[in-house]
Design an enzyme around this catalytic site. Sequence first.
Site, PDB file in Angstrom:
ATOM      1  N   ASP A 201     -53.504   8.784 -12.770  1.00 53.72           N
ATOM      2  CA  ASP A 201     -52.931   7.490 -12.414  1.00 53.72           C
ATOM      3  C   ASP A 201     -52.751   7.399 -10.897  1.00 53.72           C
ATOM      4  OD1 ASP A 201     -51.589   5.021 -13.518  1.00 53.72           O
ATOM      5  OD2 ASP A 201     -49.897   5.859 -12.390  1.00 53.72           O
ATOM      6  N   GLU A 270     -57.823   6.780 -10.952  1.00 55.04           N
ATOM      7  CA  GLU A 270     -57.620   5.337 -10.737  1.00 55.04           C
ATOM      8  C   GLU A 270     -57.278   5.123  -9.271  1.00 55.04           C
ATOM      9  OE1 GLU A 270     -54.599   1.844 -12.309  1.00 55.04           O
ATOM     10  OE2 GLU A 270     -53.809   3.806 -11.750  1.00 55.04           O
TER      11      GLU A 270
END
Length: 548
Positions: A201, A270
Amino acid sequence: MANNDWWRGGVIYQIYPRSFADSNGDGIGDLKGITARLEHVAKLGADGIWLSPFFKSPMKDFGYDISDYCDVDPMFGTLADLRELITKAHALGLKVMIDQVYSHTADAHPWFIESRENTTNPKADWYVWADARDDGNPPNNWLSIFGGSAWQWDTRRKQYYLHNFLTSQPDLNFHNPEVQQAVLDSVKFWLDFGVDGYRLDVVNFYFHDKQLRSNPGRGMPDGSDPAVTAVNPYAWQWHKFDKSQPENLEFLKKLRALLDTKADTTMVGEIGDDDGLARVAEYTGGGDKLHMAYCFDLLGEPHSAPYLHGVFARFAQVVGSGWPCWAITNHDIPRVATRWGGKQAPVALVKLAAALQLSLRGSACIYQGDELGLPEAEIAYEDLQDPYGITMWPEFKGRDGCRTPMPWDSTAKDLGFSSANPEAKPWLPVAETHRALAADVQQHDPASVLNFYRRFLAWRRTQPVLIHGEMTLLPADEQVLAFVREHDGQRMLCAFNLSERGATLALPAGMRLAQPSPISDGAWTSPSSSSPDTVSFAPWGMLLAPLN
């Protein structure tokens, strides 16, 4: 250790555990529910799954606020349940990737509880703390993506702490080597447990500028930034100092070296950045950092042929030895059927979007429900769960609309979400607009989006050119995006009419479709016609065909 590169050109299916399948009737999806539905993913033709966070958490951001990196939250099950899931996935030929959030923790994490006590404790420097300015204001102008200042005052230490997201998500201080080692230790824990890789993330948020310099302003943006809603003041800055710092590259090398001690592992990051494509190239180039990464250029509303041509042309300029993982929707973004097609998206457009994503050079992430062509669900304000949407209402309704329960059974009250108690109230309302698109309905319809995905992915496996080939764009066109994939002497034209009007594409001089006509088993088409050097498309039509 050796790596068989299963991820390179692979297809990863993202599962949002809260909303995939509920095995115990409490209205929240869980690990046993996922295990029971893994055949669906295997039959689809994916190579692996990505599990969004299932770790211990106060759930203020639904698992993206972790309080224990090395344990399962009881809401989702146990470590034994996870081991059972991994065993079954491997038996079905699926790799298992887990979602880890290392830029920040929950404020309930023991590390932060200790860190905030005073300025002298052993973990005092594990988070980003700073004194107030002389007037009491935060140390700089950094903003939270979820609204307001990225700094929160703490009365214990009489200092501000940094939070790029919720105030309950304090940022770790990666400039501290002890923090880096603690993160690496948690990575090793799961590698030893048997996972095959990670989705990381906000991977470019790990480091901040040590001098805490303010970001330069950019003025009111035009709303075209796909990563941030137009009503969010976060988009008013160039994010020069609060993320994407050069020190991040050295930590990613440490992370890669650790993964390389296990065979056949991978990482996808990401990236949310002012120049996401450049960061993807930087973070995946050289074979010593991330294996692959995605940014937000395909996750916004723009999707015209000229826009997409510009994205891929720009990426071709910067990619070098990097490797992308293309995503067109996920748990943070309105569903692609609605973003690209409006409230009544044509089925042909939904299929075209899938074929386009799966024809690009790179890997692909499919989000649960993509394969059903689900539209964004409408959620009433009183049913909202997402703190981002509650803060930004009404102009931005948050992320709940793409997180509603997966529709398995069109005849069940809860669309088959709960196998134990169909009367249970799901954590988010089921979407009635999804009933006619449930998996049981589409299973028996040869023309359904689900069966399109299955056929396309099965065909794709027989086409090495689509998995390994280089990609060359044809000239930009107002309606048609076209490129050529080439590998080991094979060349394939991939062309997509991204408009609701018919279109014609004249092939460049010297380029001819293979004979006999590619409208046959040798190609993948939607209604269209062709001659050796010209292709005519129906609205939202496409052609993937060999070239001479």
